[in-house]
Design an enzyme around this catalytic site. Structure first.
Site, PDB file in Angstrom:
ATOM      1  N   ARG A  27       0.820  -1.223   0.000  1.00 12.17           N
ATOM      2  CA  ARG A  27       0.000   0.000   0.000  1.00 12.17           C
ATOM      3  C   ARG A  27       0.847   1.264   0.000  1.00 12.17           C
ATOM      4  O   ARG A  27       0.477   2.272   0.610  1.00 12.17           O
ATOM      5  CB  ARG A  27      -0.933   0.052   1.218  1.00 12.17           C
ATOM      6  CG  ARG A  27      -1.984  -0.993   1.251  1.00 12.17           C
ATOM      7  CD  ARG A  27      -3.316  -0.428   0.768  1.00 12.17           C
ATOM      8  NE  ARG A  27      -4.307  -1.490   0.723  1.00 12.17           N
ATOM      9  CZ  ARG A  27      -5.303  -1.612   1.596  1.00 12.17           C
ATOM     10  NH1 ARG A  27      -5.463  -0.716   2.538  1.00 12.17           N
ATOM     11  NH2 ARG A  27      -6.139  -2.601   1.500  1.00 12.17           N
ATOM     12  N   ARG A  31      -3.395   6.635   1.384  1.00 14.52           N
ATOM     13  CA  ARG A  31      -3.894   7.861   2.030  1.00 14.52           C
ATOM     14  C   ARG A  31      -2.930   8.570   2.960  1.00 14.52           C
ATOM     15  O   ARG A  31      -3.187   9.685   3.374  1.00 14.52           O
ATOM     16  CB  ARG A  31      -5.193   7.543   2.772  1.00 14.52           C
ATOM     17  CG  ARG A  31      -6.374   7.388   1.855  1.00 14.52           C
ATOM     18  CD  ARG A  31      -7.542   6.770   2.573  1.00 14.52           C
ATOM     19  NE  ARG A  31      -7.218   5.410   2.992  1.00 14.52           N
ATOM     20  CZ  ARG A  31      -8.077   4.577   3.558  1.00 14.52           C
ATOM     21  NH1 ARG A  31      -9.307   4.958   3.803  1.00 14.52           N
ATOM     22  NH2 ARG A  31      -7.713   3.349   3.883  1.00 14.52           N
ATOM     23  N   ARG A  40      -6.877  11.494  -5.596  1.00 11.67           N
ATOM     24  CA  ARG A  40      -8.115  10.745  -5.350  1.00 11.67           C
ATOM     25  C   ARG A  40      -9.320  11.688  -5.365  1.00 11.67           C
ATOM     26  O   ARG A  40     -10.377  11.355  -5.892  1.00 11.67           O
ATOM     27  CB  ARG A  40      -7.996  10.055  -4.002  1.00 11.67           C
ATOM     28  CG  ARG A  40      -9.172   9.228  -3.577  1.00 11.67           C
ATOM     29  CD  ARG A  40      -8.800   8.599  -2.250  1.00 11.67           C
ATOM     30  NE  ARG A  40      -9.839   7.800  -1.667  1.00 11.67           N
ATOM     31  CZ  ARG A  40     -10.719   8.272  -0.813  1.00 11.67           C
ATOM     32  NH1 ARG A  40     -10.727   9.548  -0.470  1.00 11.67           N
ATOM     33  NH2 ARG A  40     -11.621   7.455  -0.276  1.00 11.67           N
TER      34      ARG A  40
HETATM   35  O1  CP3 Z   1       0.132  -1.743  -2.421  1.00 15.57           O
HETATM   36  C1  CP3 Z   1      -0.242  -0.841  -3.181  1.00 15.57           C
HETATM   37  O2  CP3 Z   1       0.148   0.341  -3.073  1.00 15.57           O
HETATM   38  C2  CP3 Z   1      -1.119  -1.208  -4.370  1.00 15.57           C
HETATM   39  C3  CP3 Z   1      -2.509  -0.947  -4.242  1.00 15.57           C
HETATM   40  C4  CP3 Z   1      -3.405  -1.849  -3.403  1.00 15.57           C
HETATM   41  C5  CP3 Z   1      -4.591  -1.359  -2.811  1.00 15.57           C
HETATM   42  N1  CP3 Z   1      -5.266  -2.421  -2.276  1.00 15.57           N
HETATM   43  C6  CP3 Z   1      -5.030   0.036  -2.821  1.00 15.57           C
HETATM   44  C7  CP3 Z   1      -6.092   0.456  -1.898  1.00 15.57           C
HETATM   45  C8  CP3 Z   1      -3.341  -3.214  -3.145  1.00 15.57           C
HETATM   46  C9  CP3 Z   1      -2.251  -4.215  -3.508  1.00 15.57           C
HETATM   47  C10 CP3 Z   1      -4.533  -3.558  -2.443  1.00 15.57           C
HETATM   48  C11 CP3 Z   1      -4.851  -4.942  -2.032  1.00 15.57           C
HETATM   49  C12 CP3 Z   1      -6.032  -5.190  -1.197  1.00 15.57           C
HETATM   50  N2  CP3 Z   1      -7.276  -4.594  -1.267  1.00 15.57           N
HETATM   51  C13 CP3 Z   1      -6.114  -6.206  -0.238  1.00 15.57           C
HETATM   52  C14 CP3 Z   1      -5.003  -7.189   0.071  1.00 15.57           C
HETATM   53  C15 CP3 Z   1      -3.955  -6.592   0.934  1.00 15.57           C
HETATM   54  C16 CP3 Z   1      -4.423  -6.315   2.327  1.00 15.57           C
HETATM   55  O3  CP3 Z   1      -4.438  -5.131   2.685  1.00 15.57           O
HETATM   56  O4  CP3 Z   1      -4.675  -7.275   3.067  1.00 15.57           O
HETATM   57  C17 CP3 Z   1      -7.393  -6.179   0.327  1.00 15.57           C
HETATM   58  C18 CP3 Z   1      -7.929  -7.085   1.424  1.00 15.57           C
HETATM   59  C19 CP3 Z   1      -8.124  -5.168  -0.351  1.00 15.57           C
HETATM   60  C20 CP3 Z   1      -9.561  -4.799  -0.175  1.00 15.57           C
HETATM   61  C21 CP3 Z   1      -9.707  -3.413   0.258  1.00 15.57           C
HETATM   62  N3  CP3 Z   1      -9.434  -2.312  -0.533  1.00 15.57           N
HETATM   63  C22 CP3 Z   1     -10.109  -2.932   1.528  1.00 15.57           C
HETATM   64  C23 CP3 Z   1     -10.477  -3.814   2.710  1.00 15.57           C
HETATM   65  C24 CP3 Z   1     -10.086  -1.529   1.461  1.00 15.57           C
HETATM   66  C25 CP3 Z   1     -10.501  -0.555   2.524  1.00 15.57           C
HETATM   67  C26 CP3 Z   1      -9.415  -0.497   3.532  1.00 15.57           C
HETATM   68  C27 CP3 Z   1      -9.160   0.879   4.031  1.00 15.57           C
HETATM   69  O5  CP3 Z   1      -8.005   1.079   4.456  1.00 15.57           O
HETATM   70  O6  CP3 Z   1     -10.059   1.729   3.988  1.00 15.57           O
HETATM   71  C28 CP3 Z   1      -9.621  -1.157   0.181  1.00 15.57           C
HETATM   72  C29 CP3 Z   1      -9.404   0.214  -0.308  1.00 15.57           C
HETATM   73  C30 CP3 Z   1      -8.024   0.562  -0.771  1.00 15.57           C
HETATM   74  N4  CP3 Z   1      -7.270  -0.205  -1.610  1.00 15.57           N
HETATM   75  C31 CP3 Z   1      -7.319   1.774  -0.491  1.00 15.57           C
HETATM   76  C32 CP3 Z   1      -6.116   1.708  -1.206  1.00 15.57           C
HETATM   77  C33 CP3 Z   1      -5.053   2.774  -1.294  1.00 15.57           C
HETATM   78  C34 CP3 Z   1      -7.828   2.913   0.361  1.00 15.57           C
HETATM   79  C35 CP3 Z   1      -8.998   3.477  -0.360  1.00 15.57           C
HETATM   80  C36 CP3 Z   1      -9.086   4.966  -0.403  1.00 15.57           C
HETATM   81  O7  CP3 Z   1      -8.241   5.668  -1.008  1.00 15.57           O
HETATM   82  O8  CP3 Z   1     -10.098   5.424   0.132  1.00 15.57           O
END
Ligand code: CP3
Length: 360
Positions: A27, A31, A40
């Protein structure tokens, strides 16, 4: 095809000699970076950001402009695959991901098919091509997918869950339906990752974020088996270069030996296991990626340096080939991380590991 100018990350995954320990962060585009929040906002929403290749490319590069990272990771989300399968992904502010049509009925599970990545996930492939052009061979680009089990958690629960009640009921009550979802999702993931490789991804990672919540008996049957099928189905080499694969089960420390044996090049570790012990347990067959507790980044830069050195020292003390460690966090970076603390981490890992590498 020539390797990127900085190929330290690829070398570590392939267990070739390196001068220092490479680092990237799960990630890393997110944010905690004000510039990410700005892009975003311009995109309108997280999902619109994912679906716009130019903007996805822009945020992919943001952490690389700030820090001396050794790899870029495609900006996207694991849930784009079930979205392409027709489940209707949306995000509600503060509540995380949701599906309009979660998989609850037997007919819907029977109807499920693997999407064509070049059609339904075209925006991801366009993003990969655009990012590769923008990186201009500076560092490698990582592609990724969720594991079938982790994707199924969201597909069946319809949202994040605290107890996984619905999917676990299905595992124990209707394992036939569960296996049907996992088999179709496995085909979808293989096609999806291979399309990313064809489009330019130079290494790939499978995120099994929730596999660690399975029982010892259920994990090999409902998660690991399908990741093994994926690894077997991936393109291994493109233009004469090996495409290494990383498998990360959060909470999978108990099952390390089994994970290391599925044919992947590297195993991702969360912070609950000592990385030196992990190296000893898996022997020399795979590279290891990890495993600093992401919360360390809330401490002062001095403390961060200390904790990063502990991870490097633990790995180094196990001897063997010292070049097969990729430094990372044990899970995604928190949105509350002060951006300048990441600088301290990256510099410590590079500087201190150079000294350790010289001492072998
Ligand atoms: O690593 C990176 O920089 C690449 C981008 C990436 C994101 N999500 C961006 C993201 C990757 C590789 C993921 C994988 C992902 N997404 C996983 C597996 C890794 C982990 O964290 O266990 C999972 C379970 C998800 C599903 C997901 N996406 C969730 C549960 C959420 C909300 C979590 C939160 O922190 O609010 C997301 C949203 C998400 N994916 C964000 C980002 C940068 C935040 C969203 C935003 O900008 O509002």
């Amino acid at each position: 095809m020539t390797r990127p100018r900085n190929d330290t990350f690829l070398r570590a995954l392939l267990r070739e000699p390196t001068e220092y320990t490479p680092i990237w962060l799960m990630r890393q585009a997110g944010r905690y970076l004000p510039e990410y929040c700005e892009t975003r906002k311009r995109a309108g929403s997280f999902l619109q950001l994912c679906k716009n290749p130019a903007m996805a490319c822009e945020v992919t590069l943001q952490p690389l402009a700030r820090y001396d990272l050794d790899a870029a990771i495609l900006f996207s989300d694991i849930l784009t695959v079930p979205d392409a399968m027709g489940l209707g992904l949306y995000f509600t502010e503060g509540e995380g991901p949701r599906f309009e049509r979660p998989l609850r009925e037997e007919w819907a599970i029977r109807d499920l098919t693997a999407p064509d990545p070049y059609e339904h996930l075209r925006y991801v492939m366009d993003g990969v091509c655009e990012i590769r052009r923008a990186l201009d061979n500076s560092v490698p680009l990582i592609g990724f997918s969720g594991s079938p089990y982790t994707l199924a958690c969201y597909m069946v629960e319809g949202a994040s869950s605290s107890d996984y009640r619905r999917i676990k009921t299905m595992i124990y009550e209707r394992p036939d339906l569960m296996h049907r979802i996992l088999a179709v999702t496995t085909d979808a993931v293989i096609a999806y990752i291979n399309a990313q490789i064809e489009s330019g991804a130079q290494a790939v990672m499978i995120f099994d974020s929730w596999g660690g919540g399975l029982s010892a008996a259920a994990y090999p049957e409902f998660s690991l088996q399908y990741m093994q099928r994926i690894v077997a189905g991936l393109i291994k080499e493109k233009d004469g270069e090996r495409i290494p694969s990383i498998v990360f089960t959060k909470g999978g420390g108990l099952w390390l030996e089994a994970i290391a044996a599925i044919g992947c090049d590297a195993v991702g570790l969360d912070w609950t296991i000592d990385i030196g012990e992990a190296r000893r347990r898996v022997g020399e067959q795979v590279a290891l990626q990890g495993n600093l507790d992401p919360c360390v980044l809330f401490a002062s830069p001095e403390r961060i340096a200390l904790e990063a050195k502990k991870v490097l020292d633990s790995y180094h003390r196990q001897g063997g080939s010292d070049s097969s460690h990729v430094f990372n966090l044990g899970h995604g970076i928190s949105q509350f991380t002060p951006p300048e603390h990441v600088t301290a981490l990256v510099e410590t890992v590079h500087d201190y590991s150079k000294i350790l590498h010289k001492s072998i």
